[in-house]
Write a protein that holds these residues in place. Structure first.
Motif, PDB file in Angstrom:
ATOM      1  N   ARG A 152       1.473   3.507 -14.030  1.00  0.00           N
ATOM      2  CA  ARG A 152       2.533   3.881 -12.989  1.00  0.00           C
ATOM      3  C   ARG A 152       3.827   3.695 -14.034  1.00  0.00           C
ATOM      4  N   GLU A 246      -1.739  -8.355   4.613  1.00  0.00           N
ATOM      5  CA  GLU A 246      -2.377  -8.021   3.358  1.00  0.00           C
ATOM      6  C   GLU A 246      -3.937  -8.539   3.192  1.00  0.00           C
ATOM      7  N   VAL A 299      -7.184   3.099   3.907  1.00  0.00           N
ATOM      8  CA  VAL A 299      -6.326   3.019   2.787  1.00  0.00           C
ATOM      9  C   VAL A 299      -4.999   3.638   3.026  1.00  0.00           C
ATOM     10  N   GLU A 300      -4.798   4.382   3.888  1.00  0.00           N
ATOM     11  CA  GLU A 300      -3.469   4.933   3.873  1.00  0.00           C
ATOM     12  C   GLU A 300      -2.539   4.156   4.593  1.00  0.00           C
ATOM     13  N   ARG A 302      -3.224   0.492   4.308  1.00  0.00           N
ATOM     14  CA  ARG A 302      -3.142  -0.565   3.344  1.00  0.00           C
ATOM     15  C   ARG A 302      -1.807  -0.117   2.451  1.00  0.00           C
ATOM     16  N   GLY A 303      -1.552   0.979   2.045  1.00  0.00           N
ATOM     17  CA  GLY A 303      -0.587   1.682   1.164  1.00  0.00           C
ATOM     18  C   GLY A 303       0.767   1.097   1.975  1.00  0.00           C
ATOM     19  N   LYS A 304       0.740   1.620   3.160  1.00  0.00           N
ATOM     20  CA  LYS A 304       2.060   1.393   3.986  1.00  0.00           C
ATOM     21  C   LYS A 304       2.439  -0.299   4.199  1.00  0.00           C
ATOM     22  N   GLY A 307       3.540  -1.433   0.762  1.00  0.00           N
ATOM     23  CA  GLY A 307       4.850  -0.911   0.420  1.00  0.00           C
ATOM     24  C   GLY A 307       5.790  -1.599   1.412  1.00  0.00           C
TER      25      GLY A 307
END
Length: 331
Positions: A152, A246, A299-300, A302-304, A307
């Motif tokens: 990244r 988390e 997964v979507e 989890r990213g939120k 973040g």
């Protein structure tokens, strides 16, 4: 004597020896590897070694004036750069402070050391600002960038650092180390922590400090009750009110991966042994397209969560549980 926090983990001794034997140290290092294997400990040890006035056997002595200042958190030639809040970005103001620090003369007459972690947390403006410092090294100063996800980082940042990939320990070494840290636990408990941490021993230790075993037992028990119609999604969400999101979403990602492997016949038993009967039952009944749709949603979100998105906790958990149960009911 050097303090334990200034010692690299046992499985990093070879990498440490190679670094310590270098006749000259690079201006910038990128220490990378998976989460929870001791990269920060390695960076701390290296920073201590660079700042020490009387290093011995390749390590910081732990007793000189410089070591004492560092251990007290007041060394004037040492700077740590990190997000203001966990999970947030490192902003350009922090990198400007870094640049100002580099421009100053070392107050102890030796080296200056900066530890930046996690390096991938820098936003674009911060990364571009750091690039200028990497392009124009200042005196006897060293930047230690620590990253779980070096891909990244800007390629131009990676190319200006000496990359040191730090290995993960083997299963036996990880288990032995964790046994030394947590002798009060049973072997099966430590094994469960390492399984949750995907074999990363320092993450397993951190999970224990969060009472992850207790949370996990509660989560598994409530999932079983939900599938048996002994409780409702809203009741479960209430009982899970203190479970770290988390952890919760990571566990469901693990359950989902187990389901996919079982459904495709890739494994005979799930990695989540405390859910083996539940997952075995579900794998015989869920349809693959619905399982993949569920995984994409999970997964979507989890990213939120990672973040630090402002999700309504109760509604998220209820939605998660409703969809989880509906995969069985739609058949």
């Amino acid at each position: 004597m050097a303090d334990p926090a200034s010692q690299p983990c046992p499985w990093h001794r070879e990498a440490w020896a190679a670094l310590a034997q270098q006749p000259r140290h690079a201006h910038a290092y990128l220490l990378c590897g998976i989460t929870g294997i001791g990269k920060r400990r390695f960076a701390n040890a290296f920073a201590a070694r660079l700042l020490c006035l009387s290093p011995a056997h390749g390590m910081a002595c732990g007793s000189c004036r410089s070591c004492a200042l560092r251990q007290a958190g007041s060394h004037p030639d040492y700077l740590e750069v990190a997000p203001e809040e966990e999970g947030k970005a490192i902003r350009v103001d922090a990198i400007r402070q870094l640049s100002e620090f580099l421009a100053q003369t070392a107050q102890q007459g030796g080296r200056k050391v900066i530890l930046l972690q996690p390096a991938e947390a820098m936003n674009l403006n911060a990364a571009n600002a750091l690039l200028k410092s990497l392009e124009e090294p200042a005196g006897d100063a060293h930047l230690l960038l620590v990253s779980d996800q070096p891909s990244r980082l800007l390629p131009t940042i990676r190319s200006r650092c000496l990359v040191q990939a730090l290995p993960s320990p083997g299963p036996r070494e990880a288990a032995d180390w964790l046994a030394e840290q947590l002798p009060e636990l049973e072997d099966v408990q430590r094994a469960a922590l390492l399984n949750m941490a995907e074999g990363a021993p320092l993450m397993a230790l951190n999970l224990h400090r969060q009472d992850a075993l207790g949370w996990r037992a509660l989560v598994v028990d409530q999932i079983k009750g939900l599938l048996k119609n002994q409780t409702s999604p809203s009741q479960v969400a209430d009982k899970w009110s203190a479970v770290p999101l988390e952890l919760l979403v990571d566990w469901f990602c693990g359950f989902t991966m187990d389901l996919l492997k079982l459904r495709l016949g890739a494994v005979q038993e799930p990695a989540s042994q405390d859910m083996d009967k539940v997952l075995g039952y579900m794998a015989q009944r869920v349809e693959l397209p619905e399982l993949l749709t569920w995984q994409s949603w999970l997964v979507e979100h989890r990213g939120k969560i990672l973040g630090k998105a402002n999700l309504n906790r109760a509604l998220f958990i209820e939605s998660l549980l409703i969809q989880w149960k509906q995969m069985l009911e739609r058949r």
